[in-house]
Design an enzyme around this catalytic site. Structure first.
Site, short mmCIF file in Angstrom:
data_model
loop_
_atom_site.label_atom_id
_atom_site.label_comp_id
_atom_site.label_asym_id
_atom_site.label_seq_id
_atom_site.Cartn_x
_atom_site.Cartn_y
_atom_site.Cartn_z
N ASP A 142 3.62 20.39 -29.84
CA ASP A 142 3.77 20.18 -28.40
C ASP A 142 3.52 18.73 -27.98
O ASP A 142 3.06 17.91 -28.78
CB ASP A 142 2.84 21.13 -27.64
CG ASP A 142 1.43 21.20 -28.21
OD1 ASP A 142 1.07 20.32 -29.01
OD2 ASP A 142 0.69 22.13 -27.86
N ASN A 201 -7.73 30.75 -23.52
CA ASN A 201 -7.02 31.89 -22.94
C ASN A 201 -6.04 32.52 -23.94
O ASN A 201 -5.19 33.32 -23.57
CB ASN A 201 -6.27 31.46 -21.66
CG ASN A 201 -5.24 30.37 -21.91
OD1 ASN A 201 -5.03 29.96 -23.05
ND2 ASN A 201 -4.58 29.91 -20.87
N HIS A 242 -3.82 30.84 -25.78
CA HIS A 242 -2.52 30.16 -25.93
C HIS A 242 -2.41 29.50 -27.31
O HIS A 242 -3.42 29.14 -27.92
CB HIS A 242 -2.23 29.18 -24.79
CG HIS A 242 -2.95 27.88 -24.81
ND1 HIS A 242 -3.73 27.43 -23.76
CD2 HIS A 242 -3.01 26.89 -25.73
CE1 HIS A 242 -4.22 26.25 -24.05
NE2 HIS A 242 -3.81 25.89 -25.24
N GLU A 258 1.57 29.37 -22.82
CA GLU A 258 0.56 29.94 -21.95
C GLU A 258 0.78 31.45 -21.80
O GLU A 258 1.87 31.95 -22.08
CB GLU A 258 0.64 29.27 -20.57
CG GLU A 258 0.32 27.78 -20.60
CD GLU A 258 -1.18 27.48 -20.67
OE1 GLU A 258 -1.94 28.29 -21.23
OE2 GLU A 258 -1.58 26.43 -20.15
C1 GLP Z 1 -4.25 22.36 -26.39
C2 GLP Z 1 -3.15 22.27 -27.44
C3 GLP Z 1 -3.19 23.40 -28.42
C4 GLP Z 1 -4.61 23.58 -28.92
C5 GLP Z 1 -5.52 23.94 -27.78
C6 GLP Z 1 -6.96 24.11 -28.19
O1 GLP Z 1 -3.87 23.03 -25.25
N1 GLP Z 1 -1.85 22.21 -26.87
O2 GLP Z 1 -2.29 23.17 -29.47
O3 GLP Z 1 -4.65 24.57 -29.89
O4 GLP Z 1 -5.45 22.93 -26.80
O5 GLP Z 1 -7.53 22.84 -28.29
P1 GLP Z 1 -8.89 22.51 -28.96
O6 GLP Z 1 -8.67 22.59 -30.40
O7 GLP Z 1 -9.20 21.11 -28.51
O8 GLP Z 1 -9.87 23.49 -28.46
#
Ligand code: GLP
Length: 240
Positions: free
Chosen positions: A67, A135, A137, A142
């Site tokens: 992403d 959440n 995702h 989302e």
């Molecule tokens: C973001 C990214 C995801 C990631 C998520 C969790 O929204 N787009 O790919 O898995 O956050 O992030 P973190 O690993 O910092 O908790």
């Protein structure tokens, strides 16, 4: 699903890096689906360390990232292209022309279509690394996205904007939209490796593994994939 419990973040990162290393050793010209966020930072650090010791060779590897924030140029410090260069690509012998991240400045329709074509042209993802949002995702898919989605533009939820504001000077600076590879594309990966660390991920991990399969918890679709490994540290695995 294979559930692997790790002691802590360091242990989790080593275990994840071991699986990625095995993939590269077994198939040097593999395609890795990569993720950003705090979760994979330790994994990338470990991979860099093994590369520096001469144990890993990225020269034939292709990568496709999940992403990117819409509107952020690649040189923006919070763009995911910048993150990947800093935390992995600039530190290993990967051919940068074979590292793909969605273009945050691209047109939402054309850009997403092009990215999907790029993924197809690689021949398919051998190993997809995923973090998980609080959440549930994955990527920036989302809750309530269609399960069959390919690369598309999403409106980020308040919850995600709040979770990611720690990387920006203020909440207003957090982009409100992002481009993300869709769940359909993720599900086409041959093997999926999910990493989760910290107590705030415990519900998401539980729902992904044991919850109802529903677009309200995007990660729950992983229950339908036949080769998923989830590595969670003690805090994230608390409810399992
Ligand atoms: C973001 C990214 C995801 C990631 C998520 C969790 O929204 N787009 O790919 O898995 O956050 O992030 P973190 O690993 O910092 O908790």
């Amino acid at each position: 699903m294979t559930i692997v419990k790790a002691k802590d973040y360091t242990d989790l990162s080593r275990k994840a890096a071991n699986i990625i290393s095995a993939q590269i050793i077994m198939k040097p010209a593999c395609v890795l689906g990569l993720a950003t966020g705090s979760s994979p930072e330790g994994t990338y650090k470990q991979l860099i360390d093994w590369y520096q010791k001469g144990d890993l060779d990225f020269s034939q590897v292709t990568t496709v990232n999940l992403d990117e924030y819409r509107g952020l140029p690649p040189e923006h410090e919070q763009s995911y292209r910048y993150f990947m260069n800093k935390h992995l690509f600039d530190n290993v012998n990967i051919d940068k022309s074979r590292t793909f991240v969605p273009d945050g400045l691209a047109d939402p329709v054309e850009g997403c279509k092009k990215y999907e074509e790029i993924i197809k042209s690689t021949g398919g993802i051998d190993l997809q690394l995923l973090g998980i949002g609080v959440n549930g995702h994955i990527g920036f898919n989302e809750p309530d996205v269609f399960f069959e989605s390919e690369t598309h533009c999403v409106d980020l939820t308040e919850n995600t904007i709040e979770a990611n504001r720690r990387f920006f000077n203020s909440k207003d600076e957090v982009p409100k939209q992002a481009y993300t590879v869709g769940l359909r594309t993720i599900m086409h990966a041959k093997r999926i490796l999910v990493i989760a660390s910290g107590e705030n991920k415990a519900d998401a991990v539980y729902n992904a593994v044991y919850g109802k399969i529903t677009p309200e918890v995007p990660a729950s679709i992983l229950q339908l994939h036949n080769d998923v490994i989830i590595i969670a540290d003690e805090a994230a695995a608390k409810k399992l």
